[in-house]
Design an enzyme around this catalytic site. Structure first.
Site, PDB file in Angstrom:
ATOM      1  N   LYS A 127       0.864  -1.187   0.000  1.00 51.50           N
ATOM      2  CA  LYS A 127       0.000   0.000   0.000  1.00 51.50           C
ATOM      3  C   LYS A 127       0.893   1.226   0.000  1.00 51.50           C
ATOM      4  O   LYS A 127       2.044   1.166   0.418  1.00 51.50           O
ATOM      5  CB  LYS A 127      -0.885   0.034   1.249  1.00 51.50           C
ATOM      6  CG  LYS A 127      -2.186   0.765   1.043  1.00 51.50           C
ATOM      7  CD  LYS A 127      -3.204  -0.131   0.372  1.00 51.50           C
ATOM      8  CE  LYS A 127      -4.483   0.591   0.052  1.00 51.50           C
ATOM      9  NZ  LYS A 127      -5.546  -0.364  -0.284  1.00 51.50           N
ATOM     10  N   ASP A 167      -7.029   4.257  -4.321  1.00 50.02           N
ATOM     11  CA  ASP A 167      -7.685   4.069  -3.024  1.00 50.02           C
ATOM     12  C   ASP A 167      -8.337   5.434  -2.767  1.00 50.02           C
ATOM     13  O   ASP A 167      -8.571   6.195  -3.722  1.00 50.02           O
ATOM     14  CB  ASP A 167      -6.663   3.674  -1.937  1.00 50.02           C
ATOM     15  CG  ASP A 167      -7.324   3.116  -0.677  1.00 50.02           C
ATOM     16  OD1 ASP A 167      -7.715   1.945  -0.668  1.00 50.02           O
ATOM     17  OD2 ASP A 167      -7.476   3.866   0.314  1.00 50.02           O
TER      18      ASP A 167
HETATM   19  N1  GLU Z   1      -7.233   0.051  -2.781  1.00 51.64           N
HETATM   20  C1  GLU Z   1      -7.961  -1.114  -3.165  1.00 51.64           C
HETATM   21  C2  GLU Z   1      -8.046  -2.084  -2.012  1.00 51.64           C
HETATM   22  O1  GLU Z   1      -8.146  -1.659  -0.888  1.00 51.64           O
HETATM   23  C3  GLU Z   1      -7.513  -1.713  -4.481  1.00 51.64           C
HETATM   24  C4  GLU Z   1      -6.083  -2.081  -4.637  1.00 51.64           C
HETATM   25  C5  GLU Z   1      -5.710  -2.518  -6.038  1.00 51.64           C
HETATM   26  O2  GLU Z   1      -6.555  -2.596  -6.918  1.00 51.64           O
HETATM   27  O3  GLU Z   1      -4.518  -2.789  -6.219  1.00 51.64           O
HETATM   28  O4  GLU Z   1      -8.054  -3.280  -2.160  1.00 51.64           O
END
Ligand code: GLU
Length: 447
Positions: A127, A167
């Site tokens: 992340k 996100d």
């Molecule tokens: N931010 C999204 C999550 O919490 C998606 C992450 C992504 O698609 O890589 O899963």
């Protein structure tokens, strides 16, 4: 309560990551489920797989300097926590929000390991983000920020290394600016380096809708397992961003009514069901506030300022805003008003106290790492399409998403059964997610 073999590890995580309370919370939540696994498989403790899982493979913190529209130099802090790559390249979104600091990025990255594992797809967990606040910023400012952010981040990325996505605060516009800068610096049209792209430049259909749709498909699986359906159900959704909008749309497609949604200023109640086209117009086109929705809907909807959407009675609650938005008080009011199912569209929106109250009251609770995994799963579908230089139709992609949510649901239930906790989606998700990644780590040796 933690298993005796895990208590010391939790203390160590809390001590070595002082002040990162959200990270502590997410580690504690997973460790509480692992007691029966440790009893059955002492090798996970003996090989220190669990201790290794709690330590990110790499943590990057960097300065993001940029110039605003007044010519003033602004400095933000950027992050990328590459948590675990046992199952595939690091994968997880970027969050741009003033609350972002290392503890939030680490909680999100830790969650992402187990979520990505549960999808059954070849993606590791990561992340990132920045404490940049896009609210009120012009397009040009957002572009300059994204370009500066990528000017540092690009060296850590690659389709086989680390693949970010969106996100909170990062949608298709931001992914576009980030991808443009990556392409310029590297001189490579490497589509698979970011997901959530526009469909004319390498993105996948259904990625925008996927997290919200997936959460609702998950709830539909819960309902089906009780021979029930969305027909005639009242749902409340918190938030009005990307996840919330498409959760509203899918609930209503499946026959339910979403009667309220919210933003940080308050909530709207629309007894006839939220008009999703108007919601999209307000939030996606105008980038406006939820109060504008009520105004534009005339007398049909009312706006309630500075209050919590969880006071609205409903059968199904879908928290799709942010972490820790449902604490003890909100959980109590949902339970008192007769709510039967809570499914997390956001990451960790329910506090440990809330989750315990739901369990005690017999409310079915679906944790985010299972219920909102449709977003990242569709990112993995985007990576597949990029790798084969192909693009699938909306219907085909959505069908795959639905199958993935069906499989995740069944995996949670069968794992919960296997470990003696029937119907416990928290235990099922944590254990099933853990075992897949832990076995891969054992196979790859001490690395
Ligand atoms: N931010 C999204 C999550 O919490 C998606 C992450 C992504 O698609 O890589 O899963």
């Amino acid at each position: 309560m933690l298993h005796e073999k895990l208590g010391g590890l939790y203390e160590e995580v809390a001590r070595r990551n002082a002040g990162e309370t959200e990270f502590h919370q997410s580690v504690y939540e997973v460790l509480t489920s692992l007691g029966p696994v440790v009893d059955k498989h002492p090798e996970y403790v003996d090989s220190e797989v669990i201790r290794r899982l709690c330590e990110p493979e790499r943590q990057i913190i960097f300065r993001v300097p940029w110039v605003d529209d007044n010519g003033t130099v602004q400095i933000n802090r950027g992050f990328r926590v590459e948590f675990n790559s046992a199952l595939g390249p690091f994968k997880g979104g970027l969050r741009f929000h003033p609350s972002v600091y290392l503890g939030i990025v680490k909680f999100l990255g830790f969650e992402q390991i187990f979520k990505n594992s549960l999808t059954g797809m070849p993606i590791g967990g990561a992340k990132g983000g920045a404490d940049f606040d896009p609210k009120g910023r012009s397009d040009d400012e957002v572009m300059r920020f994204c370009q500066s952010f990528m000017t540092e981040l690009y060296r850590h990325l690659g389709e086989y290394t680390d693949v970010p996505a969106g996100d909170i605060g990062v949608g298709m516009r931001e992914i576009g600016y980030l991808f443009g800068q990556y392409k310029r610096i590297t001189n490579r049209y490497e589509s698979g380096v970011l997901t959530g792209k526009g469909t004319t430049w390498g993105g996948s259909l259904v990625r925008t809708e996927a997290t919200g749709y997936g959460t609702v498909y998950f709830v539909n699986e819960i309902l089906k397992s009780h021979n029930d359906s969305f027909e005639g159900k009242r749902a409340v959704v918190s938030g009005s961003g990307n996840v919330a909008i498409y959760a509203v749309e899918k609930v209503q497609e499946l026959g339910g009514a979403v009667i309220a949604c919210s933003d940080s200023n308050g909530y709207v109640v629309d007894e006839k069901g939220i008009d999703v086209d108007l919601l999209k117009e307000v939030k996606e086109v105008r980038r406006g506030r939820i109060a504008d929705y009520a105004e534009m809907r005339g007398g049909a909807a009312s706006f309630v300022a500075d209050r919590n959407v969880w006071e609205v009675p409903c059968d199904i609650a879908l928290p799709c805003a942010t972490q820790n938005e449902i604490n003890g008080d909100e959980a109590r009011s949902l339970i008192t008003n007769g709510c039967r199912i809570v499914a997390e569209g956001a990451n960790m929106p329910c506090s440990p106290t809330a989750i315990k109250q739901f369990a005690d009251a017999g409310v079915t609770f679906a944790p985010g790492k299972a219920a909102n995994a449709g977003g990242v799963a569709t990112s993995a579908l985007e990576m597949q399409q990029n790798a084969s230089r192909d693009s699938w139709t909306f219907a085909e992609t959505e069908q795959r998403l639905e199958q993935i949510m069906h499989r995740i649901h069944n995996r949670c239930l069968s794992t919960a059964d296997e470990y003696g906790q029937p119907g416990n989606y928290v235990a099922g998700a944590n254990i099933a997610g853990f075992i897949r990644v832990a076995d891969a780590m054992l196979a790859l040796g001490v690395v």
